[in-house]
Design a protein around this motif. Structure first.
Motif, PDB file in Angstrom:
ATOM      1  N   PHE A 222      14.787 -37.583 -60.441  1.00 11.60           N
ATOM      2  CA  PHE A 222      14.362 -38.976 -60.630  1.00 11.60           C
ATOM      3  C   PHE A 222      13.491 -39.446 -59.474  1.00 11.60           C
ATOM      4  CE2 PHE A 222      15.155 -43.360 -59.257  1.00 11.60           C
ATOM      5  CZ  PHE A 222      14.505 -44.037 -60.279  1.00 11.60           C
ATOM      6  N   GLY A 223      13.979 -39.307 -58.241  1.00 14.06           N
ATOM      7  CA  GLY A 223      13.220 -39.794 -57.085  1.00 14.06           C
ATOM      8  C   GLY A 223      11.873 -39.133 -56.960  1.00 14.06           C
ATOM      9  N   GLY A 224      11.816 -37.820 -57.244  1.00 16.43           N
ATOM     10  CA  GLY A 224      10.547 -37.109 -57.144  1.00 16.43           C
ATOM     11  C   GLY A 224       9.518 -37.623 -58.138  1.00 16.43           C
ATOM     12  N   TYR A 225       9.897 -37.713 -59.400  1.00 19.24           N
ATOM     13  CA  TYR A 225       8.928 -38.150 -60.415  1.00 19.24           C
ATOM     14  C   TYR A 225       8.654 -39.648 -60.341  1.00 19.24           C
ATOM     15  CZ  TYR A 225       8.834 -33.498 -62.333  1.00 19.24           C
ATOM     16  OH  TYR A 225       8.653 -32.139 -62.476  1.00 19.24           O
ATOM     17  N   TYR A 226       9.615 -40.402 -59.858  1.00 13.87           N
ATOM     18  CA  TYR A 226       9.381 -41.838 -59.623  1.00 13.87           C
ATOM     19  C   TYR A 226       8.281 -42.018 -58.575  1.00 13.87           C
ATOM     20  CZ  TYR A 226      10.593 -46.702 -58.293  1.00 13.87           C
ATOM     21  OH  TYR A 226      10.566 -48.051 -58.013  1.00 13.87           O
ATOM     22  N   GLY A 227       8.384 -41.292 -57.481  1.00 14.56           N
ATOM     23  CA  GLY A 227       7.374 -41.386 -56.434  1.00 14.56           C
ATOM     24  C   GLY A 227       6.019 -40.852 -56.869  1.00 14.56           C
TER      25      GLY A 227
ATOM     26  N   CYS B  21      16.410 -34.347 -68.733  1.00 16.95           N
ATOM     27  CA  CYS B  21      15.304 -35.022 -69.433  1.00 16.95           C
ATOM     28  C   CYS B  21      15.337 -36.528 -69.188  1.00 16.95           C
ATOM     29  CB  CYS B  21      15.384 -34.732 -70.931  1.00 16.95           C
ATOM     30  SG  CYS B  21      15.131 -32.992 -71.353  1.00 16.95           S
ATOM     31  N   VAL B  22      16.537 -37.108 -69.179  1.00 11.58           N
ATOM     32  CA  VAL B  22      16.667 -38.547 -68.924  1.00 11.58           C
ATOM     33  C   VAL B  22      16.131 -38.888 -67.534  1.00 11.58           C
ATOM     34  CG1 VAL B  22      18.329 -40.420 -68.525  1.00 11.58           C
ATOM     35  CG2 VAL B  22      18.604 -38.904 -70.496  1.00 11.58           C
ATOM     36  N   SER B  23      16.463 -38.081 -66.541  1.00 19.29           N
ATOM     37  CA  SER B  23      16.007 -38.364 -65.176  1.00 19.29           C
ATOM     38  C   SER B  23      14.490 -38.289 -65.064  1.00 19.29           C
ATOM     39  CB  SER B  23      16.678 -37.411 -64.183  1.00 19.29           C
ATOM     40  OG  SER B  23      16.286 -36.070 -64.418  1.00 19.29           O
ATOM     41  N   ILE B  24      13.878 -37.327 -65.757  1.00 16.97           N
ATOM     42  CA  ILE B  24      12.416 -37.200 -65.734  1.00 16.97           C
ATOM     43  C   ILE B  24      11.768 -38.417 -66.391  1.00 16.97           C
ATOM     44  CG2 ILE B  24      10.443 -35.881 -66.602  1.00 16.97           C
ATOM     45  CD1 ILE B  24      12.184 -33.355 -66.353  1.00 16.97           C
ATOM     46  N   VAL B  25      12.285 -38.814 -67.554  1.00 21.02           N
ATOM     47  CA  VAL B  25      11.714 -39.954 -68.283  1.00 21.02           C
ATOM     48  C   VAL B  25      11.833 -41.233 -67.455  1.00 21.02           C
ATOM     49  CG1 VAL B  25      12.008 -41.455 -70.290  1.00 21.02           C
ATOM     50  CG2 VAL B  25      12.058 -38.974 -70.576  1.00 21.02           C
ATOM     51  N   PHE B  26      13.010 -41.475 -66.877  1.00 24.16           N
ATOM     52  CA  PHE B  26      13.185 -42.672 -66.053  1.00 24.16           C
ATOM     53  C   PHE B  26      12.256 -42.648 -64.844  1.00 24.16           C
ATOM     54  CE2 PHE B  26      16.748 -43.961 -68.520  1.00 24.16           C
ATOM     55  CZ  PHE B  26      17.039 -45.267 -68.162  1.00 24.16           C
ATOM     56  N   GLY B  27      12.084 -41.465 -64.241  1.00 23.79           N
ATOM     57  CA  GLY B  27      11.212 -41.366 -63.081  1.00 23.79           C
ATOM     58  C   GLY B  27       9.759 -41.632 -63.427  1.00 23.79           C
ATOM     59  N   VAL B  28       9.262 -40.970 -64.465  1.00 18.34           N
ATOM     60  CA  VAL B  28       7.849 -41.081 -64.826  1.00 18.34           C
ATOM     61  C   VAL B  28       7.517 -42.463 -65.390  1.00 18.34           C
ATOM     62  CG1 VAL B  28       6.046 -40.205 -66.360  1.00 18.34           C
ATOM     63  CG2 VAL B  28       7.585 -38.597 -65.204  1.00 18.34           C
ATOM     64  N   VAL B  29       8.276 -42.909 -66.380  1.00 18.60           N
ATOM     65  CA  VAL B  29       7.991 -44.207 -67.011  1.00 18.60           C
ATOM     66  C   VAL B  29       8.265 -45.348 -66.031  1.00 18.60           C
ATOM     67  CG1 VAL B  29       8.591 -45.759 -68.900  1.00 18.60           C
ATOM     68  CG2 VAL B  29       8.478 -43.296 -69.311  1.00 18.60           C
ATOM     69  N   GLY B  30       9.410 -45.281 -65.360  1.00 17.82           N
ATOM     70  CA  GLY B  30       9.726 -46.327 -64.385  1.00 17.82           C
ATOM     71  C   GLY B  30       8.712 -46.381 -63.261  1.00 17.82           C
ATOM     72  N   GLY B  31       8.307 -45.210 -62.775  1.00 17.54           N
ATOM     73  CA  GLY B  31       7.313 -45.163 -61.702  1.00 17.54           C
ATOM     74  C   GLY B  31       5.963 -45.722 -62.123  1.00 17.54           C
ATOM     75  N   ALA B  32       5.574 -45.439 -63.368  1.00 12.67           N
ATOM     76  CA  ALA B  32       4.289 -45.960 -63.863  1.00 12.67           C
ATOM     77  C   ALA B  32       4.310 -47.484 -63.945  1.00 12.67           C
ATOM     78  CB  ALA B  32       3.989 -45.364 -65.238  1.00 12.67           C
ATOM     79  N   ILE B  33       5.430 -48.031 -64.403  1.00  5.98           N
ATOM     80  CA  ILE B  33       5.546 -49.491 -64.512  1.00  5.98           C
ATOM     81  C   ILE B  33       5.569 -50.137 -63.125  1.00  5.98           C
ATOM     82  CG2 ILE B  33       7.036 -51.387 -65.255  1.00  5.98           C
ATOM     83  CD1 ILE B  33       7.971 -49.528 -67.561  1.00  5.98           C
ATOM     84  N   VAL B  34       6.403 -49.582 -62.233  1.00  7.99           N
ATOM     85  CA  VAL B  34       6.503 -50.142 -60.883  1.00  7.99           C
ATOM     86  C   VAL B  34       5.186 -49.967 -60.140  1.00  7.99           C
ATOM     87  CG1 VAL B  34       7.680 -49.952 -58.653  1.00  7.99           C
ATOM     88  CG2 VAL B  34       8.987 -49.795 -60.780  1.00  7.99           C
ATOM     89  N   GLY B  35       4.523 -48.837 -60.347  1.00  6.06           N
ATOM     90  CA  GLY B  35       3.217 -48.627 -59.722  1.00  6.06           C
ATOM     91  C   GLY B  35       2.201 -49.680 -60.142  1.00  6.06           C
ATOM     92  N   SER B  36       2.263 -50.069 -61.416  1.00  4.12           N
ATOM     93  CA  SER B  36       1.346 -51.109 -61.901  1.00  4.12           C
ATOM     94  C   SER B  36       1.617 -52.443 -61.208  1.00  4.12           C
ATOM     95  CB  SER B  36       1.505 -51.271 -63.421  1.00  4.12           C
ATOM     96  OG  SER B  36       1.187 -50.066 -64.088  1.00  4.12           O
ATOM     97  N   ILE B  37       2.887 -52.728 -60.931  1.00  2.00           N
ATOM     98  CA  ILE B  37       3.233 -53.955 -60.203  1.00  2.00           C
ATOM     99  C   ILE B  37       2.729 -53.876 -58.762  1.00  2.00           C
ATOM    100  CG2 ILE B  37       5.164 -55.358 -59.331  1.00  2.00           C
ATOM    101  CD1 ILE B  37       6.748 -54.431 -61.833  1.00  2.00           C
ATOM    102  N   LEU B  38       2.914 -52.713 -58.143  1.00  2.47           N
ATOM    103  CA  LEU B  38       2.493 -52.540 -56.748  1.00  2.47           C
ATOM    104  C   LEU B  38       0.980 -52.526 -56.592  1.00  2.47           C
ATOM    105  CD1 LEU B  38       5.021 -49.766 -55.586  1.00  2.47           C
ATOM    106  CD2 LEU B  38       5.185 -52.244 -55.264  1.00  2.47           C
ATOM    107  N   LYS B  39       0.270 -52.312 -57.687  1.00  3.13           N
ATOM    108  CA  LYS B  39      -1.188 -52.271 -57.638  1.00  3.13           C
ATOM    109  C   LYS B  39      -1.805 -53.664 -57.547  1.00  3.13           C
ATOM    110  CE  LYS B  39      -4.968 -49.753 -59.849  1.00  3.13           C
ATOM    111  NZ  LYS B  39      -5.101 -48.377 -59.451  1.00  3.13           N
TER     112      LYS B  39
END
Length: 453
Positions: free
Chosen positions: A190-195, A402-420
């Motif tokens: 999760f942390g890896g794909y989130y970042g 699979c759940v950890s990957i999905v949460f990392g990638v999708v969550g990271g994309a959403i949070v990244g958009s906020i941080l942008k």
């Protein structure tokens, strides 16, 4: 880049407001559990406990100490390899860990241990370990954006990261009933794909303007190696900290210990082979030597066998080092993922390996190896899960990954958009990886002898 005057005003406001909010929420929800409350004396008498040594504190605190050192010293110093960003590495690591662990106690409490009768969360030493685990996922993500974001962005990233972590942890551990004592899936994947997802959204096409700051120097690599050694030494505690008392915890330490040792040998071998001169690359030694600890997190308490632990470490050292040599340049050039610390090779990829190893090991478990009661204890086949088979458990282990990957990638994309959003005071492209943007540096900008700081 946002106005730095605004960020200097915003960071204190965020810290003060957040801490006041934590005081209020802790006052409403958080209480001591029965083993840390003064009523422990009455609990002992009621349960016929004859000694304080039966208090969970004495079982868990040594592991908590080790995990705590990993979070604040290990992760912090591992990121000091940049020649002009050691303050940001250690200091912001300190900030977001302290920020995140308070929110983690609340989020994990609401999902895992909220008392339905009182509406309170009761915490003990195991709660502190789990909060540190939660924060670890955010610190991993920090490695991908190291030197490229503002402290306020880091706090926002941690706020959402802890929230996402608590949700995916609940799904994986409670709903799917997957086992993941050392967090290969829940923490590292999760942390890896989130970042990585956040880094992709925050891609900087002109980051080459700060290329002069992106490298390391002799002393900064030495400091980073301090972080490596702390992490390497204490990783057996990390993988065994919340396992069941007795054989499970004992086995997790042995397996992790052996896996880490094996990883060092293959990392050194591949690092040397990758250079025409046969010399070693400090980046590989600092990072890939830890990949075995990540990959064995899920299966640490399983009967993987000592030689099995060595095999996992053997391949992890090879794969992680090859990742730094080949995959990191590909990610940056082709996928536009600027991964400062190479968390894909140390956490994301080994985390997936750990999930696969855990799924295979669970599916292959047998009563002849574990014993009937051993299977029940190891995989917690009790209550609603008492009729689950090992093959089914293996499938749920894979689903958890699979759940950890999905949460990392999708969550990271959403949070990244906020941080942008252009409101966070992030550094200009030419000022990335430089402590002087956010820290008072009491040495000339051209001076790189970190031992004089």
């Amino acid at each position: 880049m946002s106005d730095n005057t605004n960020i200097r005003l915003t960071l204190p406001v965020v810290c003060f407001v957040w801490q006041i909010a934590m005081i209020i929420l802790f006052g409403v929800f958080i209480r001591y559990d029965e083993e840390s409350d003064t009523h422990w004396v009455e609990t002992k008498a009621h349960d016929n406990i004859t000694s304080d040594i039966e208090n969970d504190f004495y079982f868990r605190y040594p592991s908590f100490q080790d995990v705590h050192v990993m979070i604040f010293v290990g992760f912090g110093f591992l990121m000091t390899f940049l020649k002009r960003y050691s303050f940001g590495a250690v200091g912001f690591n300190f900030l977001i860990a302290s920020f995140g662990l308070q929110w983690a106690l609340l989020m994990q409490g609401w999902f895992h241990s909220l008392d339905p009768q009182t509406g309170k969360i009761f915490i003990g030493v195991e709660s502190l370990i789990n909060a540190d685990f939660c924060v670890a996922g955010c610190l991993i993500a920090y490695g991908a954006v190291l030197g490229k974001v503002s402290p306020v962005q880091l706090l926002v990233m941690t706020l959402f990261g802890v929230t996402l972590f608590a949700v995916e942890e609940y799904i994986i551990l409670n709903l799917l009933h997957a086992r993941d004592a050392g967090g290969s899936m829940v923490i590292h994947t999760f942390g890896g794909y989130y970042g990585l997802a956040i880094s992709r959204v925050l891609y900087r096409p002109n980051l080459h303007q700060s290329k002069r700051m992106q490298g390391s120097v002799y002393h900064s690599d030495t400091f980073a190696m301090i972080g490596t050694l702390f992490l390497w030494m204490f990783w057996p505690s990390f993988n065994s900290a919340i396992t069941d008392h007795g054989d499970g915890q004992h086995r997790a330490v042995i397996n992790t210990y052996l896996c880490l040792a094996s990883t060092v040998l293959t990392t050194v071998a591949i690092s040397s082979l990758s250079q025409k001169t046969g010399k070693l690359d400090m980046v590989h030694i600092q990072n890939s030597t830890l990949a075995g600890g990540v990959a064995l997190g899920t299966a640490a308490e399983f009967m993987i066998s000592p030689y099995g632990a060595l095999i996992v470490g053997f391949f992890c050292g090879i794969i992680s080092t090859m990742g730094y040599i080949f995959i990191s340049p590909f990610l940056e050039k082709t996928l536009k993922i600027q991964d400062t610390c190479g968390i894909h090779n140390l956490h994301a990829m080994p985390g997936v390996i750990g999930g696969i190893v855990g799924a295979i090991t669970a599916a292959a478990a047998s009563e002849s190896v574990y014993g009937k009661q051993g299977l029940i204890n190891t995989f917690d086949f009790t209550g609603d899960f008492k009729d689950r088979t090992v093959l089914t458990q293996g499938g749920y282990q894979a689903a958890g990954m699979c759940v950890s990957i999905v949460f990392g990638v999708v969550g990271g994309a959403i949070v990244g958009s906020i941080l942008k959003l252009p409101i966070w005071g992030d550094p200009a492209d030419e000022n990335c990886f430089d402590d002087e943007v956010y820290w008072e540096v009491r040495e000339p900008a051209t001076h790189h002898l970190l031992f004089t700081i």
